[in-house]
Design an enzyme around this catalytic site. Structure first.
Site, short mmCIF file in Angstrom:
data_model
loop_
_atom_site.label_atom_id
_atom_site.label_comp_id
_atom_site.label_asym_id
_atom_site.label_seq_id
_atom_site.Cartn_x
_atom_site.Cartn_y
_atom_site.Cartn_z
N HIS A 1 5.22 -14.83 -13.57
CA HIS A 1 4.72 -13.48 -13.28
C HIS A 1 5.86 -12.46 -13.42
O HIS A 1 5.71 -11.43 -14.06
CB HIS A 1 4.23 -13.39 -11.83
CG HIS A 1 2.86 -13.94 -11.59
ND1 HIS A 1 1.76 -13.59 -12.31
CD2 HIS A 1 2.41 -14.83 -10.65
CE1 HIS A 1 0.68 -14.23 -11.85
NE2 HIS A 1 1.05 -15.00 -10.84
N LYS B 1 -8.91 10.21 8.42
CA LYS B 1 -10.07 11.08 8.59
C LYS B 1 -10.33 11.35 10.07
O LYS B 1 -10.48 12.51 10.49
CB LYS B 1 -11.31 10.44 7.95
CG LYS B 1 -11.16 10.23 6.46
CD LYS B 1 -12.42 9.66 5.85
CE LYS B 1 -12.72 8.24 6.30
NZ LYS B 1 -11.70 7.26 5.88
N THR C 1 -7.03 6.63 5.81
CA THR C 1 -6.32 7.79 5.27
C THR C 1 -6.21 8.91 6.29
O THR C 1 -5.70 9.98 5.98
CB THR C 1 -7.01 8.32 4.00
OG1 THR C 1 -8.42 8.32 4.22
CG2 THR C 1 -6.69 7.46 2.81
N GLU D 1 5.58 -18.22 -10.10
CA GLU D 1 6.04 -16.87 -9.72
C GLU D 1 7.07 -16.33 -10.70
O GLU D 1 7.06 -15.15 -11.04
CB GLU D 1 6.61 -16.88 -8.29
CG GLU D 1 5.58 -17.20 -7.20
CD GLU D 1 4.35 -16.32 -7.23
OE1 GLU D 1 4.45 -15.14 -7.63
OE2 GLU D 1 3.26 -16.81 -6.86
P1 ADP Z 1 -9.72 6.73 8.94
O1 ADP Z 1 -10.54 7.37 10.00
O2 ADP Z 1 -9.59 7.56 7.70
O3 ADP Z 1 -10.09 5.34 8.62
P2 ADP Z 1 -7.70 7.03 10.93
O4 ADP Z 1 -7.75 8.48 11.15
O5 ADP Z 1 -8.40 6.19 11.92
O6 ADP Z 1 -8.23 6.66 9.48
O7 ADP Z 1 -6.19 6.61 10.79
C1 ADP Z 1 -5.67 5.48 11.41
C2 ADP Z 1 -4.26 5.72 11.82
O8 ADP Z 1 -3.41 5.82 10.69
C3 ADP Z 1 -4.05 7.00 12.58
O9 ADP Z 1 -4.29 6.82 13.93
C4 ADP Z 1 -2.59 7.31 12.31
O10 ADP Z 1 -1.76 6.60 13.18
C5 ADP Z 1 -2.38 6.76 10.92
N1 ADP Z 1 -2.46 7.81 9.91
C6 ADP Z 1 -3.36 7.88 8.91
N2 ADP Z 1 -3.13 8.95 8.14
C7 ADP Z 1 -2.08 9.60 8.66
C8 ADP Z 1 -1.37 10.80 8.32
N3 ADP Z 1 -1.70 11.53 7.25
N4 ADP Z 1 -0.33 11.15 9.10
C9 ADP Z 1 0.02 10.42 10.15
N5 ADP Z 1 -0.60 9.30 10.54
C10 ADP Z 1 -1.64 8.87 9.80
ZN ZN Z 2 -0.08 -16.00 -9.38
#
Ligand code: ADP
Ligand code: ZN
Ligand code: MG
Length: 608
Positions: A429, A209, A207, A426
């Site tokens: 479903h 972080k 996400t 399928e």
């Molecule tokens: P986490 O640390 O939460 O597991 P990351 O920060 O490593 O996630 O995110 C992985 C990649 O996903 C980032 O390098 C970026 O490319 C993409 N990403 C995730 N969230 C965003 C966001 N809100 N905006 C743009 N890119 C994002």
């Molecule tokens: Zn199935």
């Protein structure tokens, strides 16, 4: 290890070189034939010798016909005494030029000393080589306690800023405050405000972080020390704590700065819940982190940002005021955020004119930022593979499915019979999902196997939902079971193809009862304590807080929910036989059906 091998080959190379040089000189030295002193005396007496070159114990004889011979004498005896001892006529020697030469150092060395020295050299070399290997690992052991933190000095060109993070509005607002603290600490100190020490980022994997933490450092223009919780924990007890110490030492030297501890749940799990060895180490590491955080001077501008996707297992001590008292939740992106994230990652990618990122966002409910970045990347790869200059809509759709389910496996050979069963499964479903008003609408049906699935039916909610009702869950269970139900209706038999459907349906039914309190019979309460325990490296998740009798009731109620769902699905399959056959025929012919074509067969989705 690499350097060890390199050293070995270097040594081998040197050895070979020495051998070659040695044999070269040795060969040269051997060339002239060696003769005895008597022969030399004879030659002189017969006036065959033109020149004598003495070097050390060696007498080089150059004959008048140009050939060379070598004689040896005792090193201490001079040539003239030698000759007179042998009663050589002094008159005969007047013609002979006699040269006394310095002993040829190299030759002497190579021939006389090297043969003795070489084994010594080799053995010593070998010993040194071994010692170095041992020392190498020793010095590694000595640096175990050092922090391996990667630090990122502010770099004006490639710095990550809030612009690179799409969506996550609340999180960015919270963190903007942290940026303020780092940039204008005086403003806050003057008013007697205490700057927060720790910020905890909570959110599912992918996400953003890590991205957010990095962008805070970028916005504030301060160094960023990054270390992952799992890096603290090594084989040896005490290493984690000393790594923490050295990490914070580094940070203090570079203040103001950000220390980022990723996956803090690896060390920050609730203490006292574990059984077994690794537990002590984690506890010490965690304690050290807390000690370091408590020990900051108020004027030291170090902000610790930690990230986890398991807030439920964190030790309460981490969350006390003065530690990670700011908590920032990062949710999975909603529709608008997904579109924005797609836009961020589409910046440097040429998209065809008809690509609408909004439709892509609609199809990717539940995707994280990392998944979305991945979709765009996969789409770009697909376009490049076909030598196109632009990314088309179809590339993006294909990429979504690839990220969601896995790569297509067109080469998997399936028999006609299997294909037919998959088509019915399928179609079942899809049909049930379509005719149950509360189920999500169908986007696509396919009988091409992908990842582990034999075929798949894609559904996507019309809008992002954060709450679900019991009726929705029952519909969902019915859709999950529809494949199985259809196989039974048509072939009077079931296959292994429905295993994962059944598992998911059962798990969902259990969740309704034990976590959501949606069972009439068992009432609005939860069952089972979801506590984390580590026993011999294995995690044990659930602890029963109910009796055997209740367990029986839960099982009964699960069956009850499943049966309800099966009845619902069977009803639909039986009443829509005609549509079912049409979908199956189309699937067998084309292998995939998109939303529009599907709706032509089944009509519009009923809303009630
Ligand atoms: P986490 O640390 O939460 O597991 P990351 O920060 O490593 O996630 O995110 C992985 C990649 O996903 C980032 O390098 C970026 O490319 C993409 N990403 C995730 N969230 C965003 C966001 N809100 N905006 C743009 N890119 C994002
Ligand atoms: Zn199935
Ligand atoms: Mg991360």
């Amino acid at each position: 290890m690499k350097t060890l091998i390199k050293n070995f080959f270097l040594l081998l190379g040197i050895f070979l070189l020495i051998t070659v040089v040695f044999s070269f000189f040795a060969e040269q030295a051997v060339k002239p034939s060696v003769v005895g002193i008597e022969t030399l005396v004879n030659r002189i007496n017969q006036e065959e010798v033109s020149e004598l070159i003495v070097s050390g114990d060696k007498v080089m004889i150059i004959l008048k016909d140009g050939s060379e011979e070598i004689a040896r004498k005792e090193p201490s005896e001079s040539l003239t005494t030698l000759l007179s001892n042998f009663q050589v006529d002094p008159a005969k020697t007047t013609d002979v030029k006699i040269q006394i030469k310095e002993e040829d150092g190299w030759n002497y060395f190579l021939i006389n000393i090297l043969p003795f020295l070489l084994p010594f050299l080799l053995i010593t070399g070998f010993i040194i080589f071994m010692m170095r290997g041992i020392q190498g690992s020793n010095s590694k052991a000595m640096s175990f306690g050092q922090s391996t933190a990667k630090d990122f000095k502010p770099d004006a060109k490639n710095k990550t800023t809030f612009k690179d993070v799409a969506g996550a509005k609340e999180a960015k607002e919270e963190l903007a405050e942290v940026v303020e603290f780092l940039r204008f600490p005086k403003k806050f100190h003057d008013l007697g405000a205490k700057i927060p020490r720790g910020v905890l980022l909570l959110g599912s994997p992918g996400t953003g972080k890590t991205l957010l933490a990095r962008s805070v450092a970028g916005e504030a223009g301060v160094p960023f020390f990054h270390m992952s919780g799992s890096e603290f924990v090594e084989m040896f007890v005490g290493v984690g704590a000393s790594r923490v110490r050295s990490l914070f030492e580094k940070a203090k030297k570079n203040a103001p700065c950000i220390v980022f501890i990723d996956e803090i749940d690896a060390v920050g799990r609730r203490r006292g819940a574990g059984v077994g060895g690794s537990h002590d180490e984690r506890e010490q590491t965690l304690n050290q982190i807390l000690v370091e955080m408590d020990g900051f001077e108020p004027t030291q501008n170090i902000i610790v940002i930690a990230a986890t996707n398991r807030p439920d297992v964190l030790d309460p001590a981490l969350l006390r005021p003065g530690r990670f008292d700011r908590r920032v939740m990062i949710d999975l992106p909603d529709l608008k955020d997904r579109e924005d994230i797609l836009k961020v990652h589409a910046r440097k990618k040429p998209l065809a004119a008809d690509v609408n990122l909004k439709t892509i966002a609609e199809r990717t409910a539940g995707f994280s930022g990392a998944d979305l970045a991945n979709v765009l990347n996969e789409a770009a790869i697909l376009a490049a593979r076909e030598n196109r200059k632009e990314i088309l809509n179809q590339d993006l759709f294909e990429a979504i499915e690839k990220v969601m389910i896995g790569p297509e496996r067109k080469s998997r050979i399936i028999t006609d019979k299997e294909k037919k069963i998959t088509a019915y499964h399928e179609a079942g479903h899809a049909l049930v999902a379509h005719f149950l008003p509360l189920a999500d609408p169908v986007h696509k049906i396919s009988i091409i196997s992908r990842g582990a699935a034999g075929g798949y039916t894609l559904k996507a909610p019309k809008e992002d939902k954060h709450m679900h009702t019991k009726a929705e869950f029952i519909s969902e269970i019915a859709v999950l079971l529809a494949g199985h139900v259809t196989e039974k209706e048509i072939f009077q038999e079931v296959t292994t193809g429905a295993t994962s459907d059944l598992r998911r349906a059962t798990a969902l039914a259990r969740l309704l009862i034990t976590d959501y309190g949606m069972s009439e019979k068992l009432g609005p309460r939860t069952y089972g304590e979801k506590e984390e325990m580590i026993f011999l490296g294995r995690e044990i998740h659930e602890q029963r807080d109910y009796s055997e009798k209740v367990a029986e009731k839960i099982d009964e109620e699960i069956n009850n929910f499943i049966n309800q769902a099966i009845t619902k699905a069977t009803e639909i399959i039986r009443s829509k036989k005609e549509e079912l056959e049409k979908i199956v025929a189309t699937l067998l012919e084309k292998e995939t059906i998109e939303k529009d074509e599907f709706e032509k067969i089944v009509g519009e989705k009923p809303t009630k």
